[in-house]
Write a protein that holds these residues in place. Structure first.
Motif, PDB file in Angstrom:
ATOM      1  N   THR A   1       0.844  -1.196   0.000  1.00 51.54           N
ATOM      2  CA  THR A   1       0.000   0.000   0.000  1.00 51.54           C
ATOM      3  C   THR A   1       0.875   1.240   0.000  1.00 51.54           C
ATOM      4  O   THR A   1       2.010   1.225   0.502  1.00 51.54           O
ATOM      5  CB  THR A   1      -0.921   0.036   1.233  1.00 51.54           C
ATOM      6  OG1 THR A   1      -0.111   0.045   2.424  1.00 51.54           O
ATOM      7  CG2 THR A   1      -1.849  -1.165   1.259  1.00 51.54           C
ATOM      8  N   SER A   2       0.353   2.322  -0.576  1.00 49.34           N
ATOM      9  CA  SER A   2       1.035   3.612  -0.512  1.00 49.34           C
ATOM     10  C   SER A   2       0.736   4.282   0.820  1.00 49.34           C
ATOM     11  O   SER A   2      -0.201   3.909   1.530  1.00 49.34           O
ATOM     12  CB  SER A   2       0.581   4.508  -1.672  1.00 49.34           C
ATOM     13  OG  SER A   2       0.935   3.941  -2.919  1.00 49.34           O
ATOM     14  N   VAL A   3       1.541   5.290   1.163  1.00 43.56           N
ATOM     15  CA  VAL A   3       1.392   6.004   2.428  1.00 43.56           C
ATOM     16  C   VAL A   3       1.052   7.457   2.121  1.00 43.56           C
ATOM     17  O   VAL A   3       1.690   8.088   1.268  1.00 43.56           O
ATOM     18  CB  VAL A   3       2.679   5.924   3.269  1.00 43.56           C
ATOM     19  CG1 VAL A   3       2.530   6.705   4.576  1.00 43.56           C
ATOM     20  CG2 VAL A   3       3.027   4.468   3.568  1.00 43.56           C
ATOM     21  N   CYS A   4       0.057   7.986   2.815  1.00 47.23           N
ATOM     22  CA  CYS A   4      -0.366   9.372   2.599  1.00 47.23           C
ATOM     23  C   CYS A   4       0.612  10.320   3.283  1.00 47.23           C
ATOM     24  O   CYS A   4       1.051  10.077   4.413  1.00 47.23           O
ATOM     25  CB  CYS A   4      -1.774   9.575   3.149  1.00 47.23           C
ATOM     26  SG  CYS A   4      -2.470  11.212   2.783  1.00 47.23           S
ATOM     27  N   GLU A   5       0.962  11.414   2.612  1.00 52.75           N
ATOM     28  CA  GLU A   5       1.934  12.352   3.166  1.00 52.75           C
ATOM     29  C   GLU A   5       1.447  13.005   4.455  1.00 52.75           C
ATOM     30  O   GLU A   5       2.247  13.428   5.293  1.00 52.75           O
ATOM     31  CB  GLU A   5       2.274  13.429   2.138  1.00 52.75           C
ATOM     32  CG  GLU A   5       1.121  14.317   1.749  1.00 52.75           C
ATOM     33  CD  GLU A   5       1.521  15.382   0.747  1.00 52.75           C
ATOM     34  OE1 GLU A   5       0.826  16.413   0.689  1.00 52.75           O
ATOM     35  OE2 GLU A   5       2.510  15.189   0.022  1.00 52.75           O
ATOM     36  N   ALA A   6       0.123  13.080   4.660  1.00 50.88           N
ATOM     37  CA  ALA A   6      -0.406  13.658   5.895  1.00 50.88           C
ATOM     38  C   ALA A   6      -0.131  12.764   7.098  1.00 50.88           C
ATOM     39  O   ALA A   6      -0.177  13.222   8.242  1.00 50.88           O
ATOM     40  CB  ALA A   6      -1.906  13.901   5.755  1.00 50.88           C
ATOM     41  N   ASP A   7       0.162  11.481   6.857  1.00 54.06           N
ATOM     42  CA  ASP A   7       0.413  10.526   7.936  1.00 54.06           C
ATOM     43  C   ASP A   7       1.899  10.249   8.122  1.00 54.06           C
ATOM     44  O   ASP A   7       2.279   9.248   8.725  1.00 54.06           O
ATOM     45  CB  ASP A   7      -0.298   9.197   7.633  1.00 54.06           C
ATOM     46  CG  ASP A   7      -1.794   9.377   7.451  1.00 54.06           C
ATOM     47  OD1 ASP A   7      -2.344  10.325   8.045  1.00 54.06           O
ATOM     48  OD2 ASP A   7      -2.398   8.582   6.709  1.00 54.06           O
ATOM     49  N   PHE A   8       2.763  11.136   7.621  1.00 54.03           N
ATOM     50  CA  PHE A   8       4.195  10.843   7.576  1.00 54.03           C
ATOM     51  C   PHE A   8       4.966  12.134   7.817  1.00 54.03           C
ATOM     52  O   PHE A   8       4.647  13.178   7.252  1.00 54.03           O
ATOM     53  CB  PHE A   8       4.543  10.265   6.201  1.00 54.03           C
ATOM     54  CG  PHE A   8       5.837   9.512   6.146  1.00 54.03           C
ATOM     55  CD1 PHE A   8       5.907   8.191   6.547  1.00 54.03           C
ATOM     56  CD2 PHE A   8       6.996  10.121   5.685  1.00 54.03           C
ATOM     57  CE1 PHE A   8       7.096   7.483   6.484  1.00 54.03           C
ATOM     58  CE2 PHE A   8       8.189   9.430   5.615  1.00 54.03           C
ATOM     59  CZ  PHE A   8       8.237   8.103   6.019  1.00 54.03           C
ATOM     60  N   ASP A   9       6.009  12.069   8.686  1.00 53.73           N
ATOM     61  CA  ASP A   9       6.803  13.260   8.965  1.00 53.73           C
ATOM     62  C   ASP A   9       8.292  12.912   8.936  1.00 53.73           C
ATOM     63  O   ASP A   9       8.688  11.808   8.543  1.00 53.73           O
ATOM     64  CB  ASP A   9       6.407  13.888  10.304  1.00 53.73           C
ATOM     65  CG  ASP A   9       6.604  12.939  11.491  1.00 53.73           C
ATOM     66  OD1 ASP A   9       7.309  11.914  11.334  1.00 53.73           O
ATOM     67  OD2 ASP A   9       6.052  13.210  12.570  1.00 53.73           O
ATOM     68  N   GLN A  10       9.128  13.858   9.372  1.00 53.58           N
ATOM     69  CA  GLN A  10      10.575  13.699   9.286  1.00 53.58           C
ATOM     70  C   GLN A  10      11.077  12.534  10.136  1.00 53.58           C
ATOM     71  O   GLN A  10      11.982  11.796   9.722  1.00 53.58           O
ATOM     72  CB  GLN A  10      11.262  15.005   9.725  1.00 53.58           C
ATOM     73  CG  GLN A  10      12.776  15.009   9.588  1.00 53.58           C
ATOM     74  CD  GLN A  10      13.245  15.022   8.148  1.00 53.58           C
ATOM     75  OE1 GLN A  10      12.484  15.380   7.248  1.00 53.58           O
ATOM     76  NE2 GLN A  10      14.490  14.633   7.916  1.00 53.58           N
ATOM     77  N   LYS A  11      10.515  12.337  11.319  1.00 58.52           N
ATOM     78  CA  LYS A  11      10.946  11.224  12.165  1.00 58.52           C
ATOM     79  C   LYS A  11      10.618   9.881  11.520  1.00 58.52           C
ATOM     80  O   LYS A  11      11.393   8.928  11.617  1.00 58.52           O
ATOM     81  CB  LYS A  11      10.293  11.333  13.544  1.00 58.52           C
ATOM     82  CG  LYS A  11      10.804  12.495  14.379  1.00 58.52           C
ATOM     83  CD  LYS A  11      10.182  12.500  15.760  1.00 58.52           C
ATOM     84  CE  LYS A  11      10.745  13.643  16.605  1.00 58.52           C
ATOM     85  NZ  LYS A  11      10.142  13.663  17.964  1.00 58.52           N
ATOM     86  N   ASP A  12       9.472   9.802  10.868  1.00 57.42           N
ATOM     87  CA  ASP A  12       9.131   8.574  10.149  1.00 57.42           C
ATOM     88  C   ASP A  12      10.129   8.324   9.020  1.00 57.42           C
ATOM     89  O   ASP A  12      10.538   7.183   8.770  1.00 57.42           O
ATOM     90  CB  ASP A  12       7.713   8.674   9.576  1.00 57.42           C
ATOM     91  CG  ASP A  12       6.666   8.951  10.648  1.00 57.42           C
ATOM     92  OD1 ASP A  12       6.886   8.529  11.795  1.00 57.42           O
ATOM     93  OD2 ASP A  12       5.656   9.592  10.336  1.00 57.42           O
ATOM     94  N   ALA A  13      10.527   9.407   8.332  1.00 57.29           N
ATOM     95  CA  ALA A  13      11.492   9.277   7.237  1.00 57.29           C
ATOM     96  C   ALA A  13      12.842   8.779   7.747  1.00 57.29           C
ATOM     97  O   ALA A  13      13.515   7.981   7.081  1.00 57.29           O
ATOM     98  CB  ALA A  13      11.652  10.622   6.528  1.00 57.29           C
ATOM     99  N   GLU A  14      13.265   9.240   8.926  1.00 55.37           N
ATOM    100  CA  GLU A  14      14.525   8.769   9.506  1.00 55.37           C
ATOM    101  C   GLU A  14      14.496   7.254   9.705  1.00 55.37           C
ATOM    102  O   GLU A  14      15.474   6.554   9.429  1.00 55.37           O
ATOM    103  CB  GLU A  14      14.769   9.464  10.855  1.00 55.37           C
ATOM    104  CG  GLU A  14      15.025  10.955  10.774  1.00 55.37           C
ATOM    105  CD  GLU A  14      16.463  11.290  10.450  1.00 55.37           C
ATOM    106  OE1 GLU A  14      17.278  10.351  10.347  1.00 55.37           O
ATOM    107  OE2 GLU A  14      16.761  12.490  10.293  1.00 55.37           O
ATOM    108  N   VAL A  15      13.377   6.732  10.174  1.00 60.70           N
ATOM    109  CA  VAL A  15      13.260   5.295  10.427  1.00 60.70           C
ATOM    110  C   VAL A  15      13.298   4.513   9.117  1.00 60.70           C
ATOM    111  O   VAL A  15      13.948   3.464   9.019  1.00 60.70           O
ATOM    112  CB  VAL A  15      11.973   4.996  11.217  1.00 60.70           C
ATOM    113  CG1 VAL A  15      11.784   3.496  11.395  1.00 60.70           C
ATOM    114  CG2 VAL A  15      12.011   5.683  12.579  1.00 60.70           C
TER     115      VAL A  15
END
Length: 516
Positions: A155-169
């Motif tokens: 599944t794709s992930v919506c940008e509203a549910d994702f931030d910089q800390k999520d990107a680090e992980v």
């Protein structure tokens, strides 16, 4: 007779390496791992499962395996101990992929390394896929549109549910560097629907699905709002086991850890790429050194692009015979220069001032990298210099009487001949003929400080007389002011203190009367 057969066998093996097999590979799997998305790769070849030799198996091969197994991206390729053919009944294949194939059977099969064929050795690997996270339609492993596996479907992930800390992980899970671009618009929308998970990571997790993920009943993400992420490439390099950041054994950050670089194809041109990448000047020598360890050690074989001299990338992991090393021109730390006088030095806009007719000392010093060496103080007149041996990594130059000729720019040059212990080394003039010289390598290094401007001026008693008179005068005024204030208002403080003592004594007397 055996000596004649060995070159013939080697030549035959070399010829076979460039011949692609016409036999079909029917499937691939990962065995002896934690699940079907990790383990040792095997390919179904002519009806039997065969071991995939690690000589050509790298990230590109792992990407194809993970893609065919629907396991996301490849995140790690690790080296297993060598296996001799007589210790196993399994067949083995050397396979090379470009990384874009949709199935492992589309990759090219090649013959085994000639030396390994003669020594009867199989190099095996473990491949680990990210079976929950992947970046799609990007330029490589570390960029693309984010997709997460949920209930056996992507599944794709919506940008509203994702931030910089999520990107680090995510970047950490994929063994990439740090997030560089979030919401890169070039990776398209993809064909998978949006999931219902909202990720709430705190940047300490190693896997995205271990983050807090409250589910929603439905997803209202609009088209064009899928998360698109670019992480930095994991191509970090450093030099270790030397007394400088610009000399030592080469290491590359590969598969989530620092690995020493194997010297199989190492040369002065690759060493120059490393020096330039580390901002260490030019390469004075490429070196090869035995590991000095009894147990086998695993390193990484690298290649450096000649069209882009600062780009080096890993090829595959390999058992280390010799370690790759480099000695760069910016080996020595830059020395420092300072000025001192018996009388306090004043400072103008042009630099420190010394007084005409008085002595001054210029001190050169450097970091304690190597013992010994010498300092040369470049003087501002006639391009002369004065020299002294370094003692405790510094040297002092005394000038008994300052005059006008001492005014100008000074600099310290530190020189030291350093001997590097290595088996063989290659300098720039040897690369054309592929020649190596026996070690050790020694070189007379030098490093110069920043220029230091010195001003010579006349000594004046006025500042000292002013300081000697003004300071006592100010102290006298301050003490007099405090005395007058206390003399005029001190009785109020004394009276207040007496009243407080009297008030404190009243309760005690009352208590005594009551007790009577």
């Amino acid at each position: 007779m055996m000596e004649l057969q060995r070159p013939a066998a080697l030549l035959t093996a070399v010829i076979l390496m460039v011949v692609c097999s016409t036999a079909e590979m029917a499937g691939v799997r990962l065995v002896d791992g934690d699940g079907h998305c990790s383990g040792m790769p095997q390919v179904l070849y002519e009806g039997n499962w065969s071991i995939v030799d690690s000589v050509l198996f790298d990230y590109r091969n792992a990407m194809v395996v993970c893609r065919e197994l629907n396991c996301g991206n490849a995140v790690n390729v690790t080296f297993r101990e060598n296996v001799r053919k007589e210790d196993t009944n399994d067949a083995f294949l050397s396979i090379a992929c470009e990384g874009k194939e949709s199935a492992f059977s589309q990759c090219k099969q090649r013959d085994q390394d000639p030396l390994d064929r003669i020594n009867n050795i199989i190099h095996s690997t473990d491949a680990i896929c990210s079976d929950s996270v992947r970046l799609m339609d990007g330029a490589g492993l570390c960029s693309g549109r984010l997709e997460v596996k949920s209930h056996q479907s992507w599944t794709s992930v919506c940008e509203a549910d994702f931030d910089q800390k999520d990107a680090e992980v995510v970047c950490r899970e994929l063994s990439c560097g740090t997030p560089q671009i979030l919401q890169e618009p070039l990776f398209g929308e993809g064909e998978h629907p949006f999931g219902t998970k909202e990720f709430q990571c705190n940047d300490t997790e190693n896997r995205l699905l271990t983050c807090s993920t409250p589910d929603r009943e439905e997803q209202n993400c609009a088209p064009g709002k899928a998360v698109r992420l670019t992480c930095s490439e994991p191509d970090g390099m450093r030099l270790v086991e030397g007394n400088s950041r610009c000399a030592g054994t080469v290491e590359m950050f590969y598969n989530g850890q620092w690995r020493k670089v194997v010297a199989d194809v190492w040369n002065i041109e690759m060493a120059a790429s490393v020096c330039k990448k580390l901002d260490c000047g030019s390469a004075l020598a490429a070196t090869k050194t035995k590991t000095g360890r009894d147990e086998p050690e695993v390193g990484v074989l690298i290649s450096c692009s000649r069209t882009n001299a600062i780009k080096c990338h890993p090829i595959r992991i390999r058992q280390i015979d010799r370690l790759a090393g480099v000695i760069c021109s910016e080996f020595l730390a830059q020395p420092t220069i300072s000025v001192s006088t018996p009388i306090r030095v004043s400072r103008s806009l042009q630099g420190p001032e010394v007084f005409r007719g008085y002595s001054f000392t210029i001190t050169c010093s450097t970091q304690p990298q190597y013992p010994g060496g010498s300092f040369h103080l470049r003087l501002p007149w006639n391009n002369r210099s004065d020299s002294q041996a370094a003692v405790s990594h510094s040297a002092s130059f005394l000038f008994p009487t300052a005059n006008d000729s001492h005014q100008g720019n000074y600099s310290c040059v530190y020189e030291n001949q350093v001997i590097f212990q290595n088996d063989v080394f290659q300098k720039e003039n040897q690369s054309r003929f592929h020649r190596w010289s026996p070690g050790p390598f020694n070189y007379n290094f030098s490093s110069e400080s920043e220029p230091h401007s010195l001003i010579v001026t006349d000594f004046s008693w006025t500042p000292f007389i002013t300081r000697m008179l003004l300071v006592p005068f100010l102290m006298l005024i301050t003490c007099s002011f405090i005395f007058l204030i206390f003399n005029k208002c001190g009785h109020f403080f004394i009276r207040g203190a007496g009243q407080e003592r009297a008030a404190a004594a009243v309760p005690k007397e009352s208590i005594q009367l009551i007790s009577l």
